[in-house]
Design a protein around this motif. Structure first.
Motif, PDB file in Angstrom:
ATOM      1  N   TYR A  97      55.590  -1.855 -38.601  1.00 23.03           N
ATOM      2  CA  TYR A  97      56.412  -0.707 -38.994  1.00 23.03           C
ATOM      3  C   TYR A  97      55.555   0.244 -39.812  1.00 23.03           C
ATOM      4  CZ  TYR A  97      60.092   1.890 -41.531  1.00 23.03           C
ATOM      5  OH  TYR A  97      60.890   2.867 -42.071  1.00 23.03           O
ATOM      6  N   GLU A 154      48.699   2.933 -34.194  1.00 21.62           N
ATOM      7  CA  GLU A 154      48.601   2.906 -32.734  1.00 21.62           C
ATOM      8  C   GLU A 154      48.259   1.500 -32.255  1.00 21.62           C
ATOM      9  OE1 GLU A 154      46.620   6.261 -30.854  1.00 21.62           O
ATOM     10  OE2 GLU A 154      46.365   7.214 -32.823  1.00 21.62           O
ATOM     11  N   LEU A 192      50.843   2.433 -27.444  1.00 20.84           N
ATOM     12  CA  LEU A 192      52.030   2.732 -28.231  1.00 20.84           C
ATOM     13  C   LEU A 192      51.637   3.414 -29.529  1.00 20.84           C
ATOM     14  CD1 LEU A 192      54.026  -0.620 -27.897  1.00 20.84           C
ATOM     15  CD2 LEU A 192      54.132   1.387 -26.435  1.00 20.84           C
ATOM     16  N   ALA A 216      53.358   4.440 -33.390  1.00 18.81           N
ATOM     17  CA  ALA A 216      54.469   4.295 -34.332  1.00 18.81           C
ATOM     18  C   ALA A 216      54.309   5.352 -35.413  1.00 18.81           C
ATOM     19  CB  ALA A 216      54.488   2.900 -34.947  1.00 18.81           C
ATOM     20  N   MET A 219      59.111   4.306 -37.613  1.00 19.79           N
ATOM     21  CA  MET A 219      59.275   3.639 -36.336  1.00 19.79           C
ATOM     22  C   MET A 219      58.321   2.453 -36.306  1.00 19.79           C
ATOM     23  SD  MET A 219      59.800   6.652 -33.488  1.00 19.79           S
ATOM     24  CE  MET A 219      60.000   5.403 -32.202  1.00 19.79           C
ATOM     25  N   PHE A 263      56.712  -1.123 -33.656  1.00 21.89           N
ATOM     26  CA  PHE A 263      56.629  -1.729 -32.333  1.00 21.89           C
ATOM     27  C   PHE A 263      56.600  -3.248 -32.440  1.00 21.89           C
ATOM     28  CE2 PHE A 263      52.215  -1.871 -33.347  1.00 21.89           C
ATOM     29  CZ  PHE A 263      51.730  -0.575 -33.512  1.00 21.89           C
ATOM     30  N   THR A 301      55.993  -5.935 -24.863  1.00 23.66           N
ATOM     31  CA  THR A 301      55.588  -5.077 -25.970  1.00 23.66           C
ATOM     32  C   THR A 301      56.295  -3.740 -25.835  1.00 23.66           C
ATOM     33  OG1 THR A 301      53.424  -6.140 -25.935  1.00 23.66           O
ATOM     34  CG2 THR A 301      53.612  -4.094 -27.181  1.00 23.66           C
ATOM     35  N   CYS A 302      56.857  -3.238 -26.938  1.00 19.25           N
ATOM     36  CA  CYS A 302      57.628  -2.002 -26.852  1.00 19.25           C
ATOM     37  C   CYS A 302      57.753  -1.364 -28.229  1.00 19.25           C
ATOM     38  CB  CYS A 302      59.016  -2.270 -26.275  1.00 19.25           C
ATOM     39  SG  CYS A 302      59.988  -3.463 -27.235  1.00 19.25           S
ATOM     40  N   SER A 303      58.161  -0.094 -28.233  1.00 21.43           N
ATOM     41  CA  SER A 303      58.493   0.594 -29.479  1.00 21.43           C
ATOM     42  C   SER A 303      59.912   0.229 -29.878  1.00 21.43           C
ATOM     43  CB  SER A 303      58.387   2.111 -29.293  1.00 21.43           C
ATOM     44  OG  SER A 303      57.057   2.500 -29.029  1.00 21.43           O
ATOM     45  N   THR A 331      65.088  -0.197 -27.919  1.00 24.26           N
ATOM     46  CA  THR A 331      63.673  -0.222 -27.550  1.00 24.26           C
ATOM     47  C   THR A 331      63.311   0.982 -26.692  1.00 24.26           C
ATOM     48  OG1 THR A 331      64.066  -1.509 -25.535  1.00 24.26           O
ATOM     49  CG2 THR A 331      63.697  -2.741 -27.563  1.00 24.26           C
ATOM     50  N   SER A 334      57.443   3.721 -25.058  1.00 26.24           N
ATOM     51  CA  SER A 334      56.507   4.328 -25.998  1.00 26.24           C
ATOM     52  C   SER A 334      57.074   5.658 -26.450  1.00 26.24           C
ATOM     53  CB  SER A 334      55.134   4.549 -25.365  1.00 26.24           C
ATOM     54  OG  SER A 334      54.261   5.179 -26.289  1.00 26.24           O
ATOM     55  N   PHE A 335      56.856   5.991 -27.716  1.00 26.79           N
ATOM     56  CA  PHE A 335      57.294   7.305 -28.203  1.00 26.79           C
ATOM     57  C   PHE A 335      56.490   8.406 -27.526  1.00 26.79           C
ATOM     58  CE2 PHE A 335      57.316  10.768 -31.380  1.00 26.79           C
ATOM     59  CZ  PHE A 335      58.689  10.966 -31.444  1.00 26.79           C
TER      60      PHE A 335
END
Length: 256
Positions: free
Chosen positions: A44, A51, A59, A61, A65, A67, A102-104, A145, A148-149
């Motif tokens: 976080y 990154e 990804l 963050a 935000m 991940f 794996t995700c945001s 989820t 990626s942003f």
């Protein structure tokens, strides 16, 4: 990145507790080694942009935000500018409610409050802290989820264009001008962005500007200055874009 500061995690083979956490202050151009571990990890970002790069995925963050990295996934984390991030290491048997990929993660208000509280202390492994960490893990399972942003693409034609826009978010060229500059038709550019990014190029560019804008605001620049740096004619245009994507004004978002 050039001349990165290499950081190492506190342990590699075994967790000291079922859930462990730490707060890390990272200098600019800092990176971790390539890692793969038997536990899950939640990262976080309190400030700056953290990154994460792994096979076929990149990804980001931005502040507030995070991940999720499932157990056994090879990855490398880094940041281009100074950043402060929170890492929670969660034993595999407690990861059942978490995503398998794996995700945001879009952090909930309750989870944010827990993270703010944990950031004011350190890992103690007391019974009270262990209970709070279990609540944190439960709430992680409630987070929405996203892939990626700011998604990336390995497409050999699209990738250089995206990298150029990432390096220069204020680039004002239209889709047609960008397509010509990178040897594409505008129709092909639109189609590849939809296929590779899951969004329009306009939406992607605005997200890049949000990420860069957050970093500049945290460095102390005014909203007006940031708006101009990112190519907006007025601060109100930048604020409207920022609010549409994040649900908050720039000042309030960074002030969190």
């Amino acid at each position: 990145m050039t001349s990165p500061h290499l950081r190492h995690p506190p342990f590699r083979d075994k967790l000291p507790a079922p859930i462990y956490f730490r707060l890390e202050k990272m200098p600019a151009n800092a990176t971790y080694p390539v890692m793969r571990h038997a536990w899950g990890e939640f990262v976080y970002s309190f400030s700056g942009v953290t990154e994460l790069r792994l096979a076929g995925q990149h990804l980001l963050a931005p502040p507030h935000m995070g991940f999720w990295i499932p157990p056994g996934v090879q990855h490398v984390g880094f940041n281009r500018r100074a950043a402060v991030h929170f890492s929670a290491y969660i034993s595999e048997d407690l990861c059942g409610a978490m995503p398998e990929r794996t995700c945001s993660l879009l952090v909930t208000p309750l989870l944010r409050a827990i993270l703010d509280s944990l950031a004011e202390t350190r890992f103690t492994n007391t019974e009270a802290q262990s209970r709070l960490l279990r609540v944190m893990v439960d709430e992680l399972g409630n987070c929405a989820t996203a892939d990626s942003f700011v998604p990336e693409s390995a497409d050999p034609v699209l990738a250089p264009l995206l990298e150029a826009l990432r390096d220069s978010p204020a680039d004002a060229r239209s889709n047609a001008q960008l397509a010509r500059a990178f040897g594409l038709s505008e129709r092909t550019l639109v189609r590849r962005c939809t296929q590779e990014l899951g969004m329009s190029l306009s939406e992607w560019r605005q997200r890049v500007r949000v990420v860069r804008g957050i970093s500049l605001l945290q460095e102390g620049q005014s909203v007006e200055s940031v708006a101009l740096d990112l190519g907006y004619g007025t601060a109100s245009a930048f604020i409207a874009m920022f609010r549409r994507i994040t649900g908050s004004s720039p000042a309030r978002f960074v002030g969190r």
